[in-house]
Design a protein around this motif. Structure first.
Motif, PDB file in Angstrom:
ATOM      1  N   HIS A 241       0.813  -1.229   0.000  1.00 10.38           N
ATOM      2  CA  HIS A 241       0.000   0.000   0.000  1.00 10.38           C
ATOM      3  C   HIS A 241       0.841   1.272   0.000  1.00 10.38           C
ATOM      4  O   HIS A 241       0.296   2.360   0.199  1.00 10.38           O
ATOM      5  CB  HIS A 241      -0.936  -0.007   1.224  1.00 10.38           C
ATOM      6  N   ASN A 242       2.147   1.141  -0.244  1.00 12.38           N
ATOM      7  CA  ASN A 242       3.046   2.308  -0.244  1.00 12.38           C
ATOM      8  C   ASN A 242       2.506   3.463  -1.077  1.00 12.38           C
ATOM      9  O   ASN A 242       2.023   3.264  -2.187  1.00 12.38           O
ATOM     10  CB  ASN A 242       4.414   1.901  -0.844  1.00 12.38           C
ATOM     11  N   ALA A 243       2.593   4.678  -0.541  1.00 11.78           N
ATOM     12  CA  ALA A 243       2.292   5.916  -1.289  1.00 11.78           C
ATOM     13  C   ALA A 243       0.927   5.917  -1.971  1.00 11.78           C
ATOM     14  O   ALA A 243       0.786   6.405  -3.092  1.00 11.78           O
ATOM     15  CB  ALA A 243       3.401   6.160  -2.330  1.00 11.78           C
ATOM     16  N   SER A 244      -0.096   5.392  -1.318  1.00 13.27           N
ATOM     17  CA  SER A 244      -1.381   5.255  -2.015  1.00 13.27           C
ATOM     18  C   SER A 244      -2.587   5.873  -1.299  1.00 13.27           C
ATOM     19  O   SER A 244      -3.668   5.964  -1.882  1.00 13.27           O
ATOM     20  CB  SER A 244      -1.663   3.771  -2.264  1.00 13.27           C
ATOM     21  N   GLY A 266      -0.205   9.018  -0.084  1.00 11.26           N
ATOM     22  CA  GLY A 266       0.087   9.544  -1.413  1.00 11.26           C
ATOM     23  C   GLY A 266       0.451  11.015  -1.300  1.00 11.26           C
ATOM     24  O   GLY A 266       0.540  11.569  -0.195  1.00 11.26           O
ATOM     25  N   ARG A 267       0.638  11.676  -2.465  1.00 12.20           N
ATOM     26  CA  ARG A 267       1.006  13.094  -2.438  1.00 12.20           C
ATOM     27  C   ARG A 267      -0.066  13.898  -1.710  1.00 12.20           C
ATOM     28  O   ARG A 267      -1.262  13.714  -1.936  1.00 12.20           O
ATOM     29  CB  ARG A 267       1.152  13.617  -3.876  1.00 12.20           C
ATOM     30  N   ASP A 268       0.353  14.774  -0.789  1.00 16.34           N
ATOM     31  CA  ASP A 268      -0.552  15.618   0.000  1.00 16.34           C
ATOM     32  C   ASP A 268      -1.488  14.828   0.911  1.00 16.34           C
ATOM     33  O   ASP A 268      -2.491  15.371   1.391  1.00 16.34           O
ATOM     34  CB  ASP A 268      -1.371  16.559  -0.902  1.00 16.34           C
ATOM     35  N   GLY A 269      -1.163  13.580   1.137  1.00 15.27           N
ATOM     36  CA  GLY A 269      -1.986  12.765   2.025  1.00 15.27           C
ATOM     37  C   GLY A 269      -1.848  13.210   3.477  1.00 15.27           C
ATOM     38  O   GLY A 269      -0.847  13.803   3.871  1.00 15.27           O
ATOM     39  N   ASN A 270      -2.867  12.916   4.244  1.00 17.06           N
ATOM     40  CA  ASN A 270      -2.893  13.329   5.659  1.00 17.06           C
ATOM     41  C   ASN A 270      -3.160  12.136   6.589  1.00 17.06           C
ATOM     42  O   ASN A 270      -3.983  11.274   6.276  1.00 17.06           O
ATOM     43  CB  ASN A 270      -4.004  14.377   5.869  1.00 17.06           C
ATOM     44  N   ILE A 271      -2.446  12.147   7.702  1.00 16.40           N
ATOM     45  CA  ILE A 271      -2.803  11.245   8.806  1.00 16.40           C
ATOM     46  C   ILE A 271      -3.356  12.096   9.929  1.00 16.40           C
ATOM     47  O   ILE A 271      -2.730  13.086  10.336  1.00 16.40           O
ATOM     48  CB  ILE A 271      -1.581  10.466   9.347  1.00 16.40           C
ATOM     49  N   THR A 272      -4.528  11.760  10.397  1.00 14.48           N
ATOM     50  CA  THR A 272      -5.083  12.442  11.567  1.00 14.48           C
ATOM     51  C   THR A 272      -5.081  11.488  12.747  1.00 14.48           C
ATOM     52  O   THR A 272      -5.591  10.372  12.664  1.00 14.48           O
ATOM     53  CB  THR A 272      -6.512  12.950  11.283  1.00 14.48           C
ATOM     54  N   GLY A 291       6.529  13.812  -0.480  1.00 13.94           N
ATOM     55  CA  GLY A 291       5.088  13.651  -0.692  1.00 13.94           C
ATOM     56  C   GLY A 291       4.257  14.743  -0.043  1.00 13.94           C
ATOM     57  O   GLY A 291       3.030  14.710  -0.102  1.00 13.94           O
ATOM     58  N   ARG A 292       4.952  15.737   0.600  1.00 15.29           N
ATOM     59  CA  ARG A 292       4.233  16.847   1.246  1.00 15.29           C
ATOM     60  C   ARG A 292       3.118  16.317   2.155  1.00 15.29           C
ATOM     61  O   ARG A 292       1.974  16.778   2.131  1.00 15.29           O
ATOM     62  CB  ARG A 292       3.664  17.783   0.166  1.00 15.29           C
ATOM     63  N   HIS A 293       3.483  15.296   2.941  1.00 12.34           N
ATOM     64  CA  HIS A 293       2.484  14.693   3.829  1.00 12.34           C
ATOM     65  C   HIS A 293       2.184  15.587   5.016  1.00 12.34           C
ATOM     66  O   HIS A 293       3.027  16.376   5.426  1.00 12.34           O
ATOM     67  CB  HIS A 293       3.003  13.341   4.358  1.00 12.34           C
ATOM     68  N   SER A 294       1.010  15.444   5.581  1.00 14.69           N
ATOM     69  CA  SER A 294       0.711  16.187   6.805  1.00 14.69           C
ATOM     70  C   SER A 294       0.211  15.249   7.886  1.00 14.69           C
ATOM     71  O   SER A 294      -0.354  14.188   7.620  1.00 14.69           O
ATOM     72  CB  SER A 294      -0.303  17.305   6.532  1.00 14.69           C
ATOM     73  N   LEU A 295       0.476  15.703   9.103  1.00 13.00           N
ATOM     74  CA  LEU A 295       0.067  14.947  10.294  1.00 13.00           C
ATOM     75  C   LEU A 295      -0.717  15.907  11.163  1.00 13.00           C
ATOM     76  O   LEU A 295      -0.252  17.006  11.446  1.00 13.00           O
ATOM     77  CB  LEU A 295       1.321  14.466  11.030  1.00 13.00           C
ATOM     78  N   SER A 296      -1.926  15.501  11.551  1.00 13.46           N
ATOM     79  CA  SER A 296      -2.723  16.399  12.384  1.00 13.46           C
ATOM     80  C   SER A 296      -3.467  15.589  13.431  1.00 13.46           C
ATOM     81  O   SER A 296      -3.340  14.361  13.489  1.00 13.46           O
ATOM     82  CB  SER A 296      -3.700  17.193  11.513  1.00 13.46           C
ATOM     83  N   GLY A 297      -4.219  16.293  14.252  1.00 11.53           N
ATOM     84  CA  GLY A 297      -5.024  15.627  15.263  1.00 11.53           C
ATOM     85  C   GLY A 297      -6.422  16.195  15.246  1.00 11.53           C
ATOM     86  O   GLY A 297      -6.693  17.163  14.525  1.00 11.53           O
ATOM     87  N   SER A 298      -7.312  15.589  16.000  1.00  8.00           N
ATOM     88  CA  SER A 298      -8.686  16.097  16.036  1.00  8.00           C
ATOM     89  C   SER A 298      -9.363  15.673  17.337  1.00  8.00           C
ATOM     90  O   SER A 298      -9.303  14.506  17.714  1.00  8.00           O
ATOM     91  CB  SER A 298      -9.464  15.554  14.830  1.00  8.00           C
ATOM     92  N   PRO A 299      -9.988  16.635  18.050  1.00  7.70           N
ATOM     93  CA  PRO A 299     -10.713  16.294  19.270  1.00  7.70           C
ATOM     94  C   PRO A 299     -12.226  16.234  19.024  1.00  7.70           C
ATOM     95  O   PRO A 299     -12.787  17.130  18.392  1.00  7.70           O
ATOM     96  CB  PRO A 299     -10.395  17.488  20.178  1.00  7.70           C
ATOM     97  N   ILE A 300     -12.866  15.239  19.478  1.00  9.58           N
ATOM     98  CA  ILE A 300     -14.335  15.044  19.432  1.00  9.58           C
ATOM     99  C   ILE A 300     -14.989  15.846  18.308  1.00  9.58           C
ATOM    100  O   ILE A 300     -14.593  15.722  17.151  1.00  9.58           O
ATOM    101  CB  ILE A 300     -14.977  15.286  20.820  1.00  9.58           C
ATOM    102  N   GLY A 301     -15.973  16.697  18.604  1.00 13.48           N
ATOM    103  CA  GLY A 301     -16.641  17.529  17.603  1.00 13.48           C
ATOM    104  C   GLY A 301     -17.558  18.486  18.342  1.00 13.48           C
ATOM    105  O   GLY A 301     -17.824  18.297  19.532  1.00 13.48           O
ATOM    106  N   GLY A 302     -18.037  19.525  17.645  1.00 17.61           N
ATOM    107  CA  GLY A 302     -18.934  20.501  18.279  1.00 17.61           C
ATOM    108  C   GLY A 302     -20.331  19.926  18.477  1.00 17.61           C
ATOM    109  O   GLY A 302     -20.655  18.849  17.972  1.00 17.61           O
ATOM    110  N   ILE A 303     -21.151  20.702  19.191  1.00 19.51           N
ATOM    111  CA  ILE A 303     -22.503  20.225  19.496  1.00 19.51           C
ATOM    112  C   ILE A 303     -23.342  20.102  18.212  1.00 19.51           C
ATOM    113  O   ILE A 303     -24.013  19.092  17.989  1.00 19.51           O
ATOM    114  CB  ILE A 303     -23.184  21.163  20.525  1.00 19.51           C
ATOM    115  N   ALA A 304     -23.268  21.104  17.343  1.00 21.04           N
ATOM    116  CA  ALA A 304     -24.072  21.051  16.111  1.00 21.04           C
ATOM    117  C   ALA A 304     -23.639  19.867  15.242  1.00 21.04           C
ATOM    118  O   ALA A 304     -24.470  19.148  14.684  1.00 21.04           O
ATOM    119  CB  ALA A 304     -23.931  22.358  15.339  1.00 21.04           C
ATOM    120  N   GLU A 305     -22.324  19.647  15.147  1.00 17.26           N
ATOM    121  CA  GLU A 305     -21.856  18.537  14.318  1.00 17.26           C
ATOM    122  C   GLU A 305     -22.207  17.188  14.951  1.00 17.26           C
ATOM    123  O   GLU A 305     -22.456  16.210  14.249  1.00 17.26           O
ATOM    124  CB  GLU A 305     -20.344  18.646  14.071  1.00 17.26           C
TER     125      GLU A 305
END
Ligand code: NAP
Ligand code: ZN
Length: 355
Positions: A241-244, A266-272, A291-305
């Protein structure tokens, strides 16, 4: 003046090394804006485990005793005089937050999960009674109506409870990163969060690949909606699954090697990261640079979402796969959670607290 309270039954832990045990806690009598809920089911999140064991002490230390639980579904028993959205008898749900300042830019944007003054459902500062808030391993809870969610009536309630954390925590970043048709999406760790991510990824039309350390979860992953399953300890299977990938959601609760997943983007792919291992993770710079990869995080979600996610689940009949347990089995459930042995969320039947 001391605010009037009543006694609620609950399970709490007295220290990081203690088992959870039966207790009583004070709850405030509903104020004008409050909804009182009889709790029917509460999911067991790995965050409950991290918090009870004080594994996140560097970031948010636990105050004891702790009453965990932020995947709450129940029935309204009483409402304050100013409450408009709920009446006694309605189904209602509460997730990870019970309040916020409502004035900061994040609250104004409906993104209360980023409010610097939000109040977590447990181990948060209790504005009303002092001390800390107590969560859903209890027979009832009192929450401001703005933080109470509506539950679609077609959903199984035991399976709906985990949507309040595992559901929104996976739904929110998948929307943010435009998961949908034509996208190749990875889900790392088939636990409570991971199995919800598989269901959402499938419902959104993406090609979903599950990465698991548990070969015995392969069949389940496919049944839950995965298109492919990779046993992550098998280097050859990983390499294919390399670079995909366009997007990978990492829902692992413990230390693991992120680099092996960064290489699959893959290019511009993100891991959250939604998983929150207590110790820092090491990253090789070139796995981001190439590959200009990004790494980010995410907490829960808002009430409306969160409400939007619940409606989505109602429409697509999505709930968590749960093992329903009586509260008396909660310590056994924690043992199994620490061994990645849950199919795929424990949901506590709170009627057992009356026994
Ligand atoms: P869970 O049900 O215990 O699932 C975690 C999964 O991670 C396990 O089933 C296992 O999947 C995998 N895993 C565990 N130990 C591992 C190891 N040493 N190496 C590789 N994989 C391992 O936990 P959960 O309730 O889904 O929560 C997952 C994480 O998300 C926790 O850290 C929790 O605190 C965090 N969380 C974050 C948020 C947020 O807002 N960001 C919200 C809720 C929870 P396999 O058996 O498939 O390998
Ligand atoms: Zn949670």
């Amino acid at each position: 003046m001391q605010r009037p309270t009543y006694k609620a039954k609950a399970y709490s832990a007295a220290s990081a090394k203690s088992a959870l045990a039966s207790t009583t806690i004070p709850r405030r009598e509903p104020t004008d804006h409050d909804v009182q809920i009889e709790i029917l089911f509460c999911g067991i999140c790995h965050s409950d485990f991290h918090s009870v064991r004080d594994e996140w002490s560097d970031f948010m230390a636990t105050t004891y005793p702790i009453v965990p639980g932020h995947e709450i579904v129940g029935r309204v028993t009483e409402v304050g005089s100013a409450v408009k959205k709920f009446k006694p008898g309605d189904l209602a749900a509460v997730g990870c937050m019970v309040d916020s300042d409502r004035t900061c830019p994040h609250c104004k944007a409906g993104l209360e999960q980023f409010c610097p003054n939000f109040v977590l459902t447990y181990n948060g500062p209790d504005k009303h009674l002092g001390g800390v808030t107590y969560g859903g391993y209890s027979d009832s809870i009192v929450v401001d109506e703005e933080f109470v969610l509506r539950v679609p009536t077609n959903l199984n309630l035991a399976g709906a409870a985990p949507l309040l954390c595992a559901g929104i925590t996976t739904y929110s970043p998948m929307h943010h990163w435009n998961v949908g048709k034509g996208k190749k999406v990875g889900v790392v760790g088939l636990g409570g969060l991971g199995h919800m991510a598989v269901k959402f990824g499938h419902a959104l039309g993406a090609h979903v690949v599950v990465f698991t350390t548990s070969p015995n979860k392969k069949e389940d992953a496919l049944r839950l909606g995965a298109d492919e399953v990779v046993v992550s300890r098998n280097a050859d299977e990983m390499k294919k699954h390399n670079a995909s990938f366009d997007f990978i959601l990492d829902a692992v609760s413990a230390d693991h090697d992120l680099n092996s997943y960064l290489r699959l983007l893959g290019r511009d792919g993100n891991i959250t990261l939604v998983g929150a291992p207590p110790k820092p993770l090491a990253i090789a710079a070139f796995n981001l640079i190439m590959g200009r990869h990004s790494l980010s995080g995410s907490p829960i979600g808002g009430i409306a979402e969160t409400q939007e996610m619940l409606e989505f689940c109602g429409k697509h009949n999505i709930t968590a796969d749960v093992e329903v347990i009586p509260i008396q089995k909660v310590n056994e459930a924690y043992d199994r959670l620490s061994k990645s042995d849950v199919k795929y969320r424990f949901s506590i039947d709170m009627a057992s607290l009356k026994a």
